[in-house]
Each structure stands twice: as C-alpha cells, then as structure tokens.
Design an enzyme around this catalytic site. Structure first.
Site, short mmCIF file in Angstrom:
data_model
loop_
_atom_site.label_atom_id
_atom_site.label_comp_id
_atom_site.label_asym_id
_atom_site.label_seq_id
_atom_site.Cartn_x
_atom_site.Cartn_y
_atom_site.Cartn_z
N GLU A 161 0.84 -1.19 0.00
CA GLU A 161 0.00 0.00 0.00
C GLU A 161 0.87 1.25 0.00
OE1 GLU A 161 -3.11 -0.28 2.96
OE2 GLU A 161 -3.31 -2.39 2.44
N LYS A 216 3.86 -16.53 -1.12
CA LYS A 216 3.31 -15.26 -0.64
C LYS A 216 3.49 -15.16 0.89
CE LYS A 216 0.26 -11.87 0.02
NZ LYS A 216 0.10 -10.57 -0.52
N ALA A 221 6.62 -13.15 5.49
CA ALA A 221 7.27 -13.53 6.74
C ALA A 221 8.74 -13.08 6.74
CB ALA A 221 7.18 -15.05 6.93
N CYS A 272 -1.25 -7.56 6.10
CA CYS A 272 -0.62 -8.82 5.66
C CYS A 272 0.35 -9.45 6.64
CB CYS A 272 0.12 -8.59 4.35
SG CYS A 272 -0.99 -8.48 2.95
N LYS A 335 1.33 3.03 7.74
CA LYS A 335 2.53 3.61 7.12
C LYS A 335 2.08 4.84 6.33
CE LYS A 335 2.73 1.01 2.83
NZ LYS A 335 3.53 0.15 2.00
C1 UDX Z 1 3.19 -5.91 2.50
C2 UDX Z 1 4.20 -6.44 1.50
O1 UDX Z 1 5.30 -5.52 1.36
C3 UDX Z 1 3.54 -6.69 0.15
O2 UDX Z 1 4.46 -7.27 -0.76
C4 UDX Z 1 2.36 -7.63 0.36
O3 UDX Z 1 1.68 -7.86 -0.84
C5 UDX Z 1 1.40 -7.06 1.39
O4 UDX Z 1 2.10 -6.78 2.61
P1 UDX Z 1 2.09 -3.53 3.03
O5 UDX Z 1 1.51 -4.19 4.23
O6 UDX Z 1 1.18 -2.72 2.16
O7 UDX Z 1 2.76 -4.63 2.08
O8 UDX Z 1 3.25 -2.54 3.50
P2 UDX Z 1 4.84 -2.62 3.72
O9 UDX Z 1 5.46 -1.51 2.95
O10 UDX Z 1 5.37 -3.97 3.48
O11 UDX Z 1 4.97 -2.22 5.26
C6 UDX Z 1 4.49 -3.05 6.31
C7 UDX Z 1 4.81 -2.46 7.66
O12 UDX Z 1 6.20 -2.52 7.96
C8 UDX Z 1 4.43 -0.97 7.79
O13 UDX Z 1 3.83 -0.75 9.05
C9 UDX Z 1 5.77 -0.27 7.69
O14 UDX Z 1 5.76 0.98 8.32
C10 UDX Z 1 6.68 -1.26 8.38
N1 UDX Z 1 8.10 -1.14 7.99
C11 UDX Z 1 8.48 -1.33 6.70
C12 UDX Z 1 9.06 -0.86 8.96
O15 UDX Z 1 8.74 -0.69 10.15
N2 UDX Z 1 10.38 -0.78 8.58
C13 UDX Z 1 10.79 -0.98 7.29
O16 UDX Z 1 12.00 -0.91 7.03
C14 UDX Z 1 9.81 -1.26 6.31
#
Ligand code: UDX
Ligand code: ADP
Length: 480
Positions: A161, A216, A221, A272, A335
């Site tokens: 997202e 996936k 994970a 996710c 995020k």
């Molecule tokens: C995730 C996967 O990236 C994507 O491939 C899948 O299809 C769905 O789940 P999403 O949940 O939309 O996507 O967001 P993502 O950018 O992965 O971030 C997930 C969480 O991790 C957020 O809360 C983000 O703030 C956090 N995050 C991300 C961190 O805390 N540190 C990081 O370095 C990266």
C-alpha cells in the site's frame, strides 16, 4: 473479447483491476462487491481508498473497459477469468482461532461462482489464503459443477500500500500457480497472456498451486522478520549507545543482505504481515512442526514487544505517569501514503497510553475520526491467547480527540508521539510547536523521521528508536 470479473473491490482488487484495464484495453474488467457504498465510491470522484496514482488510472479507464458494479451474479456469469480478492481476516473463534484465516468470505464467493456459472471458468485466488486452500475451493466448485470445468490458479499479490500503482506497473515478479495437468497449464498460459501485456516474460514465474500460495506467506514472513530483527537490535542499541540507523546502514551495505526493510520503527502493521505469519504458524502446527511454528511466532512477539517498549518509554520519561496529560499522536495509518489502519501499531500505542489515563489528541492526514474511534473501541484480539479482551469503556474513548492539523494536536500537549512517517511531519515548524506545549516538552519519534539534535536545540527532550538516549531517559527503565 476476454472478460475479467474481480470479486472484492478492496485494497487489492481495486488497484490491480484498474491497472489490468489500463494495460489491456482489449479486455473488459468488471469489479464487483457486495458493499453498495464501496461500489458507489469507486464510481464517484472520491475513491474509497487513497493510493498515489490510482485516481489517474481509474479516470482513464472507467466507463471504457473498467466497470464497478454490485451486480455480482451477472458479471460472474459473464466472465472468462474470475479473480477472487475478498477479505480473509484471522479467525477469532473456533478451531485455529487467533491464527488460521477465516475463509467465510472466500467460501461464499466460491459458492456464488458455482451457483451462477454457465460456462467454463478460470478462478484466480488473489487474496492471501493459507496453503492448500485452493484445494478446498476447487472441491466446492467441482462438487457443484453441473458439468462446468473450473481451473483454479493462485496469483498472489505483492503490491504494498502507498506504492501499489508503481508496484503493479513494474512488479519484481508475477507469480502464477496452477495444476500440473494440461488444462491447468492452459489456464496458467491464459493468465500469463494478460500480464504479458506489460510485464516482461522473464518476470512471470509459473509454479504449482501450493508453491505460489506458500511463496506469498514466505515473502511476507521474511520481510517482517527483517523488521523484527532490526527492531530487536534497536533495543540493544539503546542499551549500549550504538545508533540503529548506523548499524542498519552498515549491515544493509552487505549486498547479500541489502538495504530494504531495515528501518527500525515502533513496529510493523498492515493487513498482511501479522496475518500471514500467523497462517504460517498455524500451518506448521497442523503439520506437526512446533519448532518451526515457534520460530516464526517470535517475529510477531518482537513486534508486540517493540510497541510495548515504546509506550513504556513514553510513560517512564514523563515521571512514570501520563494520567491526565495531553499526548499528541501524529500519524495513525500503518505507514505513510495510505489511510489504511489495519493492524497499525498506533492502535496498540494509543491503547497503552489510554490505559495509563492519558488524554490523546490524534492527527493523521488520511484517517478519519470515525475510523480511529472504531479502531480504538474495537475489542483487542490477542493472537497468543485467543480470548476477547474487554472493549474500551465509552469514557476511555472520550479521552481521544481527532483533529485536522498537527499544530492543533500538539497545542498544550505534554508530549508528541510520531507513529507514521508522513513526509509532512518532517517539516513541521517545531519551534512553534514547542512554544505552544507544556514544559518539559517531549518528542517520541516512533519512525525516526525527525532530527533529534535539532529538536534538542529547540528544547525538546527527544526519544528516537534505537538511538543514543537523551540524558533525561538514561536512568528510566525501558521495559515493563
Ligand atoms: C506488505 C508487502 O510488502 C507486500 O508485498 C504484500 O503484498 C502485502 O504486505 P504492506 O503491508 O502494504 O505490504 O506494506 P509494507 O510496505 O510492506 O509495510 C508493512 C509495515 O512494515 C508498515 O507498518 C511499515 O511501516 C513497516 N516497515 C516497513 C518498517 O517498520 N520498517 C521498514 O523498514 C519497512
Ligand atoms: P483486501 O485488502 O484483501 O483487498 P478489503 O477488505 O479491502 O481486503 O476488500 C475486500 C472486499 O471484498 C470488501 O470490499 C468486501 O465487501 C468484499 N467482499 C467480501 N465478500 C464478498 C462476496 N462474497 N462477494 C462480493 N464481495 C465480497
């Protein structure tokens, strides 16, 4: 003309279908949903989800080869390829509660397909469902088939997202899983032909059904594990005087490790990561692999620990009590660049602060007051001990106000918690904010987006995750 129907007009179905329609003008794409307001929003100027670039794509195709409808039955009956992207939340009751995916919506979609289909269909699993679920769906369809042939494919979504449109335009890979029979292979080729309109062939990976589904869960994970790993390091950095940003930069320079997903934060959220890991845990347990289950569970436990640790930092720095104090929360979405709040760490942090009787004032550029009130009054579901906790009392929820400006949120506040990394929070007038706050004024940066030195010059006491501690915080206990 090939006809595609997608069941479920959510964060996955909406953007994915819009991009397919844009890239394949010769294909008709209809997105259906049982939710009347959702479909109405997709047909209006105010789309139901915020995603950079989405509006532009929808405007280019809507009414041409992209349609949004509540007439679920008609469009399923008409389609050659049916994507199913309905929600698959974690079960809250019964067998597998707290871990297994709730397939109620999926099953009802499958039964609907079986009921209304009059021609052969390719059914594409687009939501995240646990490994081996496609088999269950296949059974529902074939046992109700009335002579119609169904091919089930798994085509997991990897979009994130906030960057969904970019991710869809230039995917690292597209994964298509199907049966190894000639009919299964034919179905894979049909879906591959759709993506081949814009995705280079070497990026389209074809596998068997189970590999696609498991990939996936595994990818999510692994990503979540990186964040929990760096968050675990952040606690050690605070205890020893290292700077987690420096450590993750140095670690990420190793090309075998890479630099992505190593930003320490107040914790990961989103629809996710937690859900997929819990699915993985459940599958491991069901397959008699308790050690493997425990290994993955720990990724979630560290995430919970990180959120608790943050709340404890706030409370302990403010003389061990936030009772009656105004705490400004900047950012509520999980995020930046999304209005989505599913599993956002802000929920747990706000609940922790409210539990200590703080008055919380929240500002997020994309999340509505309604949504925040719903999230905070909802029963918290404890995945490790699947029982429902008591809902927040109405008086607690009254301790929350939602405002439309960071300056309003921080006015007269004792402390500020930054919980989402929205760009606008980097460039606020912190001097003005400081002048309007109670003293001592605290900033707790859960996303490491402010420059702690600059804020200290203004007069703030600053806590940044995993960075050398302010003298103020050094003697305060960090964990409960
Ligand atoms: C995730 C996967 O990236 C994507 O491939 C899948 O299809 C769905 O789940 P999403 O949940 O939309 O996507 O967001 P993502 O950018 O992965 O971030 C997930 C969480 O991790 C957020 O809360 C983000 O703030 C956090 N995050 C991300 C961190 O805390 N540190 C990081 O370095 C990266
Ligand atoms: P995701 O993030 O996986 O896209 P969402 O919750 O955003 O999940 O979207 C799922 C959508 O699926 C919702 O809009 C919901 O109304 C819709 N939905 C669920 N079950 C059905 C069904 N049987 N038929 C049509 N739409 C459904």
């Amino acid at each position: 003309m090939v006809k595609i129907c997608c069941i479920g007009a959510g964060y996955v179905g909406g953007p994915t279908m819009a991009v397919i329609a844009l890239k394949c003008p010769h294909i008709e794409v209809v997105v259906v949903d049982i939710s009347v307001p959702r479909i109405a929003a997709w047909n209006s100027d105010q789309l139901p989800i915020y995603e950079p670039g989405l509006e532009d794509v929808v405007k280019q195709c809507r009414g041409k080869n992209l349609f949004f409808s509540t007439d679920v039955e008609k469009h399923i009956a008409d389609a050659d390829i049916i994507f199913v992207s309905v929600n698959t939340p974690t079960k809250t009751r019964g067998l597998g509660a707290g871990k297994a995916a709730d397939l109620t919506y999926w099953e009802s979609a499958a039964r609907m397909i079986a009921d209304v289909s009059k021609s052969n269909k390719i059914v594409v699993e687009k939501s995240t469902v646990p490994v081996k679920t496609a088999e269950a769906i296949e059974k529902i369809l074939t046992h109700n088939s009335k002579g119609i042939e169904y091919q089930i494919l798994s085509n997991p979504e990897f979009l994130a997202e906030g960057t969904a449109i970019d991710d869809l335009f230039k995917p690292d890979r597209v994964l298509i899983g199907g049966r190894e029979t000639p009919e299964g292979q034919k179905a894979i080729q049909a879906l591959k032909a759709v993506y081949a309109n814009w995705v280079p062939e070497d990026r389209i990976i074809c596998t068997n059904l189970w590999s696609a589904e498991l990939s996936k869960l595994a990818a999510n994970a692994f990503l979540a594990q990186r964040i929990s790993s760096v968050n675990a390091m952040s606690a050690l950095c605070e205890a020893t005087g290292a700077d987690v940003a420096e450590v993750s930069h140095a670690v990420g320079k190793d090309s075998r490790i890479g630099s992505k997903f190593l930003n320490s934060s107040v914790g990961f959220g989103g629809s996710c990561f937690q859900k997929d890991i819990l699915n993985l845990v459940y599958i491991c347990e069901c397959n008699g692999l308790p050690e493997v289950a425990t290994y993955w569970k720990q990724v979630i436990k560290i995430n919970d620990y990180q959120k608790n640790r943050f709340v404890n930092r706030v409370v302990s720095s403010m003389f061990n009590t936030v009772s009656g104090k105004k705490i400004a929360v900047l950012g509520f979405a999980f995020k930046k660049d999304t209005g989505d709040t599913r599993e956002t760490p802000a929920i747990d942090v706000c609940k922790g602060l409210l539990g200590d009787k703080a008055r919380v004032s929240i500002y997020d550029p994309q999340v509505t007051e309604d949504q925040i009130q719903r999230d905070l009054s909802m029963n918290k579901f404890d995945w490790d001990h699947p029982i429902h906790l008591q809902p927040m009392s109405p008086t607690t929820v009254k301790q929350v106000s939602v405002v439309w400006d960071a300056y309003e949120a921080t006015k007269d506040a004792h402390g500020i918690c930054i919980l989402t990394e929205w760009d606008e929070f980097k460039n606020l007038d912190y001097q003005r904010i400081y002048d309007n706050m109670q003293k001592p004024a605290f900033v707790f940066d859960g996303r490491n987006i402010v420059n702690p030195e600059k804020l200290r010059e203004i007069g703030f006491i600053v806590y940044s995750i995993g960075k050398p501690l302010d003298a103020w915080l050094r003697d305060m206990p960090a964990v409960a």
